[in-house]
Design a protein around this motif. Structure first.
Motif, mmCIF file in Angstrom:
data_model
loop_
_atom_site.group_PDB
_atom_site.id
_atom_site.type_symbol
_atom_site.label_atom_id
_atom_site.label_comp_id
_atom_site.label_asym_id
_atom_site.label_seq_id
_atom_site.Cartn_x
_atom_site.Cartn_y
_atom_site.Cartn_z
ATOM 1 N N SER A 35 12.422 -12.275 15.822
ATOM 2 C CA SER A 35 12.704 -13.625 16.310
ATOM 3 C C SER A 35 13.629 -14.357 15.344
ATOM 4 O O SER A 35 13.331 -15.446 14.882
ATOM 5 C CB SER A 35 11.386 -14.390 16.456
ATOM 6 O OG SER A 35 10.553 -13.757 17.373
ATOM 7 N N SER B 20 12.581 -18.981 14.630
ATOM 8 C CA SER B 20 11.994 -20.017 15.477
ATOM 9 C C SER B 20 10.887 -20.735 14.702
ATOM 10 O O SER B 20 10.185 -20.124 13.892
ATOM 11 C CB SER B 20 11.436 -19.415 16.759
ATOM 12 O OG SER B 20 10.241 -18.714 16.499
ATOM 13 N N ILE B 21 10.732 -22.025 14.949
ATOM 14 C CA ILE B 21 9.768 -22.827 14.191
ATOM 15 C C ILE B 21 8.335 -22.327 14.406
ATOM 16 O O ILE B 21 7.497 -22.361 13.505
ATOM 17 C CB ILE B 21 9.902 -24.331 14.556
ATOM 18 C CG1 ILE B 21 9.157 -25.197 13.535
ATOM 19 C CG2 ILE B 21 9.424 -24.596 15.988
ATOM 20 C CD1 ILE B 21 9.490 -26.677 13.650
ATOM 21 N N LYS B 22 8.079 -21.782 15.586
ATOM 22 C CA LYS B 22 6.750 -21.241 15.870
ATOM 23 C C LYS B 22 6.466 -20.030 14.993
ATOM 24 O O LYS B 22 5.398 -19.931 14.366
ATOM 25 C CB LYS B 22 6.651 -20.853 17.351
ATOM 26 C CG LYS B 22 5.305 -20.282 17.740
ATOM 27 C CD LYS B 22 5.275 -19.911 19.212
ATOM 28 C CE LYS B 22 3.934 -19.287 19.585
ATOM 29 N NZ LYS B 22 3.897 -18.886 21.019
ATOM 30 N N LYS B 23 7.424 -19.105 14.919
ATOM 31 C CA LYS B 23 7.254 -17.919 14.086
ATOM 32 C C LYS B 23 7.206 -18.291 12.613
ATOM 33 O O LYS B 23 6.473 -17.688 11.822
ATOM 34 C CB LYS B 23 8.398 -16.926 14.339
ATOM 35 C CG LYS B 23 8.365 -16.274 15.703
ATOM 36 C CD LYS B 23 7.172 -15.344 15.825
ATOM 37 C CE LYS B 23 7.168 -14.642 17.174
ATOM 38 N NZ LYS B 23 5.974 -13.777 17.333
ATOM 39 N N TYR B 24 7.990 -19.285 12.235
ATOM 40 C CA TYR B 24 8.021 -19.716 10.836
ATOM 41 C C TYR B 24 6.644 -20.212 10.399
ATOM 42 O O TYR B 24 6.144 -19.860 9.331
ATOM 43 C CB TYR B 24 9.068 -20.812 10.649
ATOM 44 C CG TYR B 24 9.260 -21.223 9.202
ATOM 45 C CD1 TYR B 24 10.229 -20.600 8.418
ATOM 46 C CD2 TYR B 24 8.474 -22.213 8.625
ATOM 47 C CE1 TYR B 24 10.403 -20.961 7.084
ATOM 48 C CE2 TYR B 24 8.638 -22.577 7.296
ATOM 49 C CZ TYR B 24 9.601 -21.956 6.527
ATOM 50 O OH TYR B 24 9.760 -22.303 5.214
ATOM 51 N N ARG B 25 6.018 -21.021 11.241
ATOM 52 C CA ARG B 25 4.696 -21.558 10.896
ATOM 53 C C ARG B 25 3.623 -20.477 10.875
ATOM 54 O O ARG B 25 2.636 -20.575 10.136
ATOM 55 C CB ARG B 25 4.325 -22.666 11.885
ATOM 56 C CG ARG B 25 5.099 -23.971 11.617
ATOM 57 C CD ARG B 25 4.898 -24.985 12.705
ATOM 58 N NE ARG B 25 5.491 -26.275 12.339
ATOM 59 C CZ ARG B 25 5.803 -27.226 13.206
ATOM 60 N NH1 ARG B 25 5.581 -27.029 14.513
ATOM 61 N NH2 ARG B 25 6.339 -28.352 12.794
ATOM 62 N N GLU B 26 3.821 -19.430 11.685
ATOM 63 C CA GLU B 26 2.868 -18.316 11.677
ATOM 64 C C GLU B 26 2.968 -17.508 10.388
ATOM 65 O O GLU B 26 1.963 -16.977 9.909
ATOM 66 C CB GLU B 26 3.127 -17.388 12.874
ATOM 67 C CG GLU B 26 2.742 -17.992 14.214
ATOM 68 C CD GLU B 26 3.139 -17.077 15.378
ATOM 69 O OE1 GLU B 26 3.730 -16.001 15.106
ATOM 70 O OE2 GLU B 26 2.862 -17.439 16.541
ATOM 71 N N ASP C 148 14.688 -24.542 21.807
ATOM 72 C CA ASP C 148 13.888 -24.017 20.703
ATOM 73 C C ASP C 148 14.441 -24.563 19.392
ATOM 74 O O ASP C 148 15.657 -24.720 19.239
ATOM 75 C CB ASP C 148 13.941 -22.481 20.700
ATOM 76 C CG ASP C 148 12.873 -21.879 19.797
ATOM 77 O OD1 ASP C 148 12.022 -22.633 19.296
ATOM 78 O OD2 ASP C 148 12.900 -20.649 19.600
ATOM 79 N N THR C 149 13.546 -24.856 18.454
ATOM 80 C CA THR C 149 13.958 -25.330 17.140
ATOM 81 C C THR C 149 13.947 -24.160 16.172
ATOM 82 O O THR C 149 12.944 -23.452 16.042
ATOM 83 C CB THR C 149 12.999 -26.416 16.619
ATOM 84 O OG1 THR C 149 12.982 -27.508 17.548
ATOM 85 C CG2 THR C 149 13.440 -26.929 15.249
#
Length: 291
Positions: free
Chosen positions: A12, A32-38, A58-59
Motif C-alpha cells: 500500500s 495510506s494513513i490507515k496502513k501507517y497507523r497500523e 485517500d490520505t
C-alpha cells in the motif's frame, strides 16, 4: 531535466521517483494513513500533516528516508482492454465478466523447465515436441525449456498410460491430462500423461501433448473467444499452430512489466492505475521485482 516516474507495488505504497541524467534514482514514498497507523505506534504530528498527499479520497503519509526495496525496476507494459479481457480469462481462469473470483492468482515457472520423456515416447514425438518448445523459448525471454536424459535431472515428465506411474495425481485420470504443483504461485514441477488408447498415433499424441503443455505453463484456461487454430482456443483442430496472439499472451505472462503472482483483483487495480497514468499523463509506471 528530470523525468517523473510512478512506481506501483503490491504493497500500500505510492512511490514517486526522479531519474536524473546520470540515471541515479531519488525516490519519495507514501503510505495510506490507515496502513501507517497500523504499522507505526508514534502518533502523526503537525509536521507530518504538512506533507500529506491526497489521492482518490485517500490520505497518504510521507515516509521519511524511505529506501526502495532491493530488486530490478522494470517499466510497466501497457496492454489494451481487449487483450486484457482475453488474458484475465486465460491466466486467472476468470469465469465471466461478472466473476467474483478475484482471489485467483497468476501462476508461472521461474526456474528452467527440464523435460524427461519415458522410453515409450517415440523419437519423432520427442523431436517435434522439442521443436515446438523452441518456438516458445525463442519468443519468450524469461522462459527456458530443455530436454534431459535422466529423470533425476528433470522437473517435468512426459509419459504414456502403460508406463510407470510417474505422477500419482494422474493415476486415476482416464483421459490424457497434465498436473502441475506450485508454491507461492511459482510452479516447480509438472507432468503429462498420454492415454494411447484414444491417441493411437504420433500425430494425435503430439497434438494433445502441445495443448496440455501450453496449459501447464501457467495453469492456463482454454477459452471460446478464439478461432480453433489458436492453442488457447477451447475447440478441437488438428491444424493448431502457435499464433501471434498465443505468443503475445505467453510473452505478457512471462514479462516483468507486470507484477508476478498477484491476485486478479490486484492485477486489475494495478493495470487501471498504471494505464491511467500512461494514457492521461504520459507517466511510465514501474515495478520492482525481487531476485
Amino acid at each position: 531535466m528530470k523525468i517523473r516516474i510512478f512506481i506501483l507495488l503490491v504493497f500500500s505504497f505510492v512511490f514517486h521517483s526522479a531519474i536524473s541524467q546520470n540515471d541515479s534514482i531519488r525516490s519519495t514514498a507514501y503510505m495510506s494513513i490507515k496502513k501507517y497507523r497500523e504499522r507505526h505506534k508514534a502518533p502523526l504530528t503537525q509536521k507530518d500533516s504538512i506533507n500529506f498527499l491526497y489521492k482518490e479520497n485517500d490520505t497518504l503519509v510521507l515516509l521519511e528516508n524511505y529506501k526502495l526495496p532491493e530488486g530490478v525496476i522494470v517499466p510497466y507494459e501497457y496492454k489494451d482492454s481487449t487483450f486484457l479481457h482475453y488474458y484475465t480469462k486465460i491466466a486467472f481462469r476468470k469465469q465471466g465478466i461478472d466473476s467474483l473470483d478475484n482471489k485467483q492468482m497468476m501462476k508461472y515457472w521461474k526456474k528452467p523447465i527440464k523435460i524427461y520423456f519415458s522410453n515409450s515416447v517415440s523419437n519423432k514425438v520427442k523431436k517435434d515436441f522439442i521443436s515446438f518448445t523452441k518456438q516458445i523459448t525463442n519468443n519468450v525471454d524469461s522462459l527456458s525449456i530443455s530436454k534431459v536424459n535422466k529423470q533425476e535431472d528433470s522437473n517435468y515428465i512426459i509419459y504414456y498410460k502403460d508406463d510407470y506411474e510417474y505422477e500419482k495425481n494422474l493415476k486415476e485420470k482416464v483421459m490424457s491430462d497434465y498436473y502441475i504443483a506450485w508454491k507461492n504461485n511459482i510452479i516447480y514441477t509438472g507432468s503429462i500423461k498420454i492415454n494411447t488408447d484414444t491417441l493411437y498415433n504420433d500425430k494425435l499424441i503430439l497434438s494433445q501433448l502441445k495443448i496440455l503443455f501450453l496449459q501447464s505453463l501457467g495453469y492456463f484456461k482454454l477459452i471460446n473467444d478464439f478461432t480453433c487454430e489458436n492453442y488457447f482456443s477451447n475447440c478441437y483442430s488438428d491444424e493448431k499452430k502457435l499464433t501471434k496472439l498465443d505468443l503475445e499472451i505467453l510473452k505478457y505472462h512471462y514479462s516483468y512489466g507486470i507484477c508476478k503472482g498477484t491476485t486478479l483483483k490486484t492485477f486489475l487495480q494495478q493495470h487501471k492505475e498504471s494505464s491511467k497514468l500512461f494514457l492521461e499523463k504520459g507517466l511510465k509506471s514501474r515495478f520492482i521485482h525481487k531476485q
